[in-house]
Every structure is written in C-alpha cells, then in structure tokens.
Design an enzyme around this catalytic site. Sequence first.
Site, PDB file in Angstrom:
ATOM      1  NE  ARG A   1      -4.358  -1.096   0.209  1.00 19.88           N
ATOM      2  CZ  ARG A   1      -5.312  -1.528   1.028  1.00 19.88           C
ATOM      3  NH1 ARG A   1      -5.320  -1.164   2.295  1.00 19.88           N
ATOM      4  NH2 ARG A   1      -6.263  -2.323   0.568  1.00 19.88           N
TER       5      ARG A   1
ATOM      6  CD  GLU B   1      -4.806  -6.589  -6.573  1.00 19.50           C
ATOM      7  OE1 GLU B   1      -5.614  -7.532  -6.541  1.00 19.50           O
ATOM      8  OE2 GLU B   1      -4.928  -5.588  -5.843  1.00 19.50           O
TER       9      GLU B   1
ATOM     10  CB  THR C   1      -3.583 -16.473  -1.571  1.00 17.98           C
ATOM     11  OG1 THR C   1      -3.209 -17.394  -2.596  1.00 17.98           O
ATOM     12  CG2 THR C   1      -2.604 -16.589  -0.413  1.00 17.98           C
TER      13      THR C   1
ATOM     14  CG  LEU D   1       1.291 -18.864  -2.534  1.00 15.45           C
ATOM     15  CD1 LEU D   1       1.771 -17.730  -3.426  1.00 15.45           C
ATOM     16  CD2 LEU D   1       0.149 -18.378  -1.658  1.00 15.45           C
TER      17      LEU D   1
ATOM     18  CE1 TYR E   1      -7.576 -22.832  -7.451  1.00 21.02           C
ATOM     19  CE2 TYR E   1      -6.591 -22.324  -5.327  1.00 21.02           C
ATOM     20  CZ  TYR E   1      -7.668 -22.757  -6.080  1.00 21.02           C
ATOM     21  OH  TYR E   1      -8.832 -23.138  -5.442  1.00 21.02           O
TER      22      TYR E   1
ATOM     23  CE1 TYR F   1     -10.100  -6.793  -7.802  1.00 19.35           C
ATOM     24  CE2 TYR F   1      -8.339  -8.407  -8.104  1.00 19.35           C
ATOM     25  CZ  TYR F   1      -8.938  -7.407  -7.366  1.00 19.35           C
ATOM     26  OH  TYR F   1      -8.361  -6.988  -6.198  1.00 19.35           O
TER      27      TYR F   1
ATOM     28  CG  ASP G   1     -12.339  -8.056  -4.493  1.00 19.09           C
ATOM     29  OD1 ASP G   1     -13.385  -7.428  -4.221  1.00 19.09           O
ATOM     30  OD2 ASP G   1     -11.357  -8.082  -3.725  1.00 19.09           O
TER      31      ASP G   1
ATOM     32  CB  CYS H   1     -22.424  -0.935   8.585  1.00 20.76           C
ATOM     33  SG  CYS H   1     -22.360  -0.679   6.803  1.00 20.76           S
TER      34      CYS H   1
ATOM     35  CB  CYS I   1     -27.494  -1.909   4.230  1.00 17.59           C
ATOM     36  SG  CYS I   1     -27.128  -3.631   3.815  1.00 17.59           S
TER      37      CYS I   1
END
Length: 324
Positions: free
Chosen positions: A14, A26, A32, A69, A71, A107, A125, A189, A195
């Site tokens: 980040r 990503e 994962t 991991l 895949y 994505y 996602d 929230c 909502c």
Amino acid sequence: MGWFAQFGRELPWRGIADPYAIWVSEVILQQTRIEQGRDYWLRFMERFPTVESLAAATEDEVLRLWQGLGYYSRARNMHAAARQIVDLGGFPRTIEGLRALKGVGDYTAAAVGSIAFNLPAAAVDGNVYRVLSRHYGIDVPINTTKGKRTFQSLAQDLLPPGQASLFNQAMMDFGATWCTPKSPRCIDCPVADTCDALRTGRISQLPVKEAKVKVQERHFSYIYIRHDGQTALRRRPAGGIWQGLWEPLLIEDEPLPDLGCPLTLLASGVKHVLTHRILRADFYMAQPDCRPALPQGYRWIDEREVSDHAVPRLVEKLLQLVNS
C-alpha cells in the site's frame, strides 16, 4: 472512502505506485488469504525486486518460490507476463494493454491500472460483489455472465471521478474486514441506514451463487524410491493439475508395481482438496537393492537436490515424512 481513511488495512504494497509490486500482490492474493499472501509477497519482492529479474528467472525458480500457494498456473502466467512486459519496454498504462498480459483478467487489470495509474476502472472482486449485493439488495447470481455484467456496471457507475485508486481499495477493504461473509459488523456500518439486505433481513442470503460443479474424487499412490542416494522424479506434463511441478512415482487406478522390494506404507488416505477435486493419497517408501526400471518421463535425481525442485503441496507432505 471516509471509512477507509480510518480503518483501511496497512499492507506492505500500500502507498506505493510501482505497478510491478501491485501486480505481484494482486496475483498472489487470488485464491489466497492475505495473512499467507503477505509473506509470499515479501519473499517474491526480495528474490525478484523488478519485473526484469522475474522475467530473467527460470520457470523452476518461480515455481519453487511459489510452492505452497497452489493454483500454480498463476505463477506460470505471471512469469510469462513478466517477459511480455520486458519485451514491451515497461508496464502497459491502459486497461486494454494490461488485459492483454498473460493471466490478467478484468479484475486484475482494473486493480493494477487504478492503483498504479489511477485509471478510471472499477475493480470488482469477491468482497466488492458482497458489498454491492447486500447494499443494493441484488440477488442476481454473481457467478453468472449476467451477474458479472450487472455488478461491474454498477461499480463503474459508483466510481468517483479521479479517485479510482482510493475507492477501489476502500471497497475491497470494507468487504474484507467489515461486510464479511459471516458476522458482518452491521451495527458499526457507515452505510447501514441505506443497506437493503440489513433492512430486509437478507444479510446471510446475499450474495447469491449458482450451484457449484460436482466435486470429483481421485485416489493417488505415491512411491518414494530410494536407491544409492538417489530417487525418481518426473515433471508433470501440460494439460492437467500441477503442470510443470515434480513428483515421485505416481500410481493411479492401477495395481502397485513390483519394484523388487517390499513397500513401506508411510501414510494412507491423506486428503488434499482442489477446486472441483478431492485427492486421497497413500504414501509409500521403496528401498530396492537394484535400481528398478522407471516408467517414461521419470529420472534419477540426487536426494540432496530434491529440495531444488518445485513440488505440489501433497508431495511436500510425503517428503516431510521421508525426511522425518
């Protein structure tokens, strides 16, 4: 975005604009958990700090670092895409260009494009599907073509001009930590008042998914052959699970072979779950006096070099028993 400023997660990728670092995060975080993915990302960035270093690596080096991991097509695709990027002279700076990279879908292209270059693309996602489905009361199955179009269009309409990076990361984090699949924090929230799922009591029912494909079960017998400091391995062929990874002698749907010595059972019924498959494996050890003939594709490898070969998690369990 106000919520994100206060509650957003602190992650090592980040606050940086390096498209390579963002892209690696990503790819790793597909399928994962973030707790596991963080450590893999740190190791990857240490071993391959630039896209050029990843492109220059061998597939075995990449798969070895990826081991555990699952895949594994993600790692192979990432390796191939790194070479595409180097050939292009750098990362594409458009969604279309990113989408053209090996293994990059809608994505990932939107996530990398928006976070690295602030391109106006909504990244949808699983977390975003859940937030939008619940908030707007949408019961279109998210794993259908109609559902994907519906949610992608809605997310794109909600995207604030010039703030795609911040908005996409906020939505992902909100779904991952607040509007969670189970026990969401509805009391705290920030959008509870609007909502639909909370108002109608459908939190546990949304989002909707169509029924999954029937899970198949397969049975493997792995035989670790030890002779004169060597063992037999083969690289799994293309077109099946674990393409390009290494494994000892595999017997499936056939009687165990005669290797000229008794077989020692190390473990039976070891369960390994894959997408749409459940594997159950028996592990054996064979220590013949004479080197047996091997089926096509297998080769003798010094046991000290086995750890240099990338293997599936199931085989890793066998090797742990062999070396215990």
